[in-house]
Enzyme design. Structure first.
Site, PDB file in Angstrom:
ATOM      1  N   ASP A   7       0.861  -1.180   0.000  1.00 26.85           N
ATOM      2  CA  ASP A   7       0.000   0.000   0.000  1.00 26.85           C
ATOM      3  C   ASP A   7       0.897   1.230   0.000  1.00 26.85           C
ATOM      4  OD1 ASP A   7      -1.880  -1.959   0.346  1.00 26.85           O
ATOM      5  OD2 ASP A   7      -2.659  -1.201   2.249  1.00 26.85           O
ATOM      6  N   ASP A 129     -15.181  -5.636  -0.981  1.00 27.90           N
ATOM      7  CA  ASP A 129     -14.949  -5.584   0.459  1.00 27.90           C
ATOM      8  C   ASP A 129     -16.281  -5.798   1.163  1.00 27.90           C
ATOM      9  OD1 ASP A 129     -12.309  -4.834  -0.149  1.00 27.90           O
ATOM     10  OD2 ASP A 129     -12.873  -2.725  -0.232  1.00 27.90           O
TER      11      ASP A 129
END
Length: 245
Positions: A7, A129
């Site tokens: 990330d 998600d």
């Protein structure tokens, strides 16, 4: 397949706990040495989340992404703030092989359907998600996990099956960055209901036994992020475990 993940914020390697920008840990100023080590360990793909691009597509880290794509023997799959066709084109021009589409799959499914048909099923990953309700149903979260829709995981998947959907990355947001293990039941259900899909499990890897559990249910891929950065195990150990499970 094991897919290490990085990330990025402002070119730095970071992790957010459960997607919260207020709970950020910075691990490295430059992602390239880490990515090269992952490649040396045997990784064929690198999963990159552009957190700057997720917040503002105008701040997409194209220079960093292009540098990674040019310097690495791995293929990149990249997500973060994909809202229009020009975002896809920009990433492909940087050398990205697969683009990860998240909230847009809920907000504008017709557009994502068109992209699956135009670019092909191997160029796009649908990232879903989910928040698990008390009744066990998986509901889709959007807007950086700030909102939970009324759509179920299965409804989103089935919306795109006629368009050739092949790659699905699924994250149980309660597990992400918490080092508490994968939601194995979630991925087991997905593989049973959609054996034609290639499922990428994300969120929660803490020990090698977590990978063995995924292999036992024939999950196709595991995303490894925080566990590698915090040295819960090495990628070499993970590959050994994955192959022998």
């Amino acid at each position: 397949m094991l897919i290490p993940a990085l990330d990025l914020i402002n070119g730095q390697v970071v992790r957010l706990q459960q997607g919260d920008f207020e709970r950020q840990t910075t691990y490295a100023n430059d992602p390239l040495p880490i990515a090269k080590a992952y490649a040396s360990a045997g990784a064929k793909w690198l999963h990159v989340v552009d957190l700057d691009g997720a917040r503002d597509p105008a701040r997409r880290q194209t220079t960093t992404l292009k540098r990674l794509a040019e310097a690495l023997p791995m293929s990149l799959q990249v997500g973060g703030g994909i809202r229009q066709k020009s975002d896809l084109e920009e990433l492909f021009q940087c050398g990205v092989k697969r683009v990860v589409i998240g909230s847009l799959a809920v907000q504008n499914p017709a557009l994502v359907s068109a992209w699956l048909q135009d670019y092909g099923s191997d160029a796009i990953v649908i990232s879903i998600d989910v928040s698990i309700a008390d009744d066990g149903q998986a509901y889709v979260a959007t807007h950086g996990w700030q909102q939970t829709s009324e759509l179920t995981l299965e409804q989103v998947i089935e919306r795109f099956l006629p368009d050739g959907l092949r790659h699905v990355l699924c994250t149980d947001i309660s597990r992400d960055g918490m080092l508490g293990g994968y939601n194995v039941e979630l991925y087991d259900n997905l593989k049973r209901h959609y054996p034609e899909l290639l499922i990428q499990a994300s969120g929660g890897a803490a020990q090698l036994s977590d990978l063995r559990q995924l292999r036992r249910i024939n999950c196709d891929s595991a995303i490894l992020g925080k566990a590698l950065l915090t040295e819960q195990f090495t990628l070499e150990e993970a590959f050994q475990c994955w192959q022998n499970a």
